[in-house]
Design a protein around this motif. Structure first.
Motif, PDB file in Angstrom:
ATOM      1  N   THR A   2       0.892  -1.066   0.048  1.00  0.00           N
ATOM      2  CA  THR A   2       0.014  -0.205   0.018  1.00  0.00           C
ATOM      3  C   THR A   2       1.000   1.146   0.023  1.00  0.00           C
ATOM      4  O   THR A   2       1.946   1.300   0.815  1.00  0.00           O
ATOM      5  N   ALA A   3       0.617   2.036  -0.962  1.00  0.00           N
ATOM      6  CA  ALA A   3       1.388   3.318  -0.944  1.00  0.00           C
ATOM      7  C   ALA A   3       0.381   4.597  -0.795  1.00  0.00           C
ATOM      8  O   ALA A   3      -0.717   4.651  -1.383  1.00  0.00           O
ATOM      9  N   ILE A   4       0.984   5.805  -0.228  1.00  0.00           N
ATOM     10  CA  ILE A   4       0.344   6.949  -0.108  1.00  0.00           C
ATOM     11  C   ILE A   4       0.725   7.698  -1.212  1.00  0.00           C
ATOM     12  O   ILE A   4       1.950   8.092  -1.130  1.00  0.00           O
ATOM     13  N   SER A   5      -0.071   8.277  -2.013  1.00  0.00           N
ATOM     14  CA  SER A   5       0.412   9.188  -2.988  1.00  0.00           C
ATOM     15  C   SER A   5       0.155  10.715  -2.618  1.00  0.00           C
ATOM     16  O   SER A   5      -0.892  10.942  -2.382  1.00  0.00           O
ATOM     17  N   VAL A   6       1.079  11.563  -2.835  1.00  0.00           N
ATOM     18  CA  VAL A   6       0.874  12.984  -2.393  1.00  0.00           C
ATOM     19  C   VAL A   6       1.158  13.763  -3.845  1.00  0.00           C
ATOM     20  O   VAL A   6       2.436  13.514  -4.575  1.00  0.00           O
ATOM     21  N   TYR A  14       5.565   9.401  -3.066  1.00  0.00           N
ATOM     22  CA  TYR A  14       5.115   8.214  -2.624  1.00  0.00           C
ATOM     23  C   TYR A  14       5.261   7.621  -1.367  1.00  0.00           C
ATOM     24  O   TYR A  14       6.682   7.640  -1.077  1.00  0.00           O
ATOM     25  N   GLN A  15       4.600   7.432  -0.187  1.00  0.00           N
ATOM     26  CA  GLN A  15       5.090   6.860   1.086  1.00  0.00           C
ATOM     27  C   GLN A  15       4.735   5.362   1.175  1.00  0.00           C
ATOM     28  O   GLN A  15       3.738   4.956   0.858  1.00  0.00           O
ATOM     29  N   ILE A  16       5.722   4.496   1.504  1.00  0.00           N
ATOM     30  CA  ILE A  16       5.471   3.059   1.632  1.00  0.00           C
ATOM     31  C   ILE A  16       5.985   2.706   2.758  1.00  0.00           C
ATOM     32  O   ILE A  16       6.882   3.375   3.484  1.00  0.00           O
ATOM     33  N   SER A  17       5.588   1.374   3.221  1.00  0.00           N
ATOM     34  CA  SER A  17       6.264   1.087   4.731  1.00  0.00           C
ATOM     35  C   SER A  17       7.778   0.608   4.552  1.00  0.00           C
ATOM     36  O   SER A  17       8.188   0.280   3.307  1.00  0.00           O
TER      37      SER A  17
END
Length: 59
Positions: A2-6, A14-17
């Protein structure tokens, strides 16, 4: 994964674990070794009965 996209005007972030990042880094490392990808694919095709057990390997 799961990635958070800004989304910004110039760049996307992109923020990933950390676990996902480490997995990506490991994949890139193994892909950088000539012949490694092919060796892993070929090893995956080997039937389990043709493989050594963990106890049969001298470390």
């Amino acid at each position: 994964m799961t990635a958070i996209s800004v989304t910004k005007a110039r760049d996307n972030i992109y923020q990933i674990s950390e676990d996902d990042w480490n997995a990506i880094q490991e994949t890139l490392f193994f892909n950088s070794i000539p012949g490694m990808t092919e060796s892993i694919i070929e090893g995956g095709k080997t039937p389990l009965e043709d493989c050594l057990s963990e106890n049969g390997v001298e470390w």
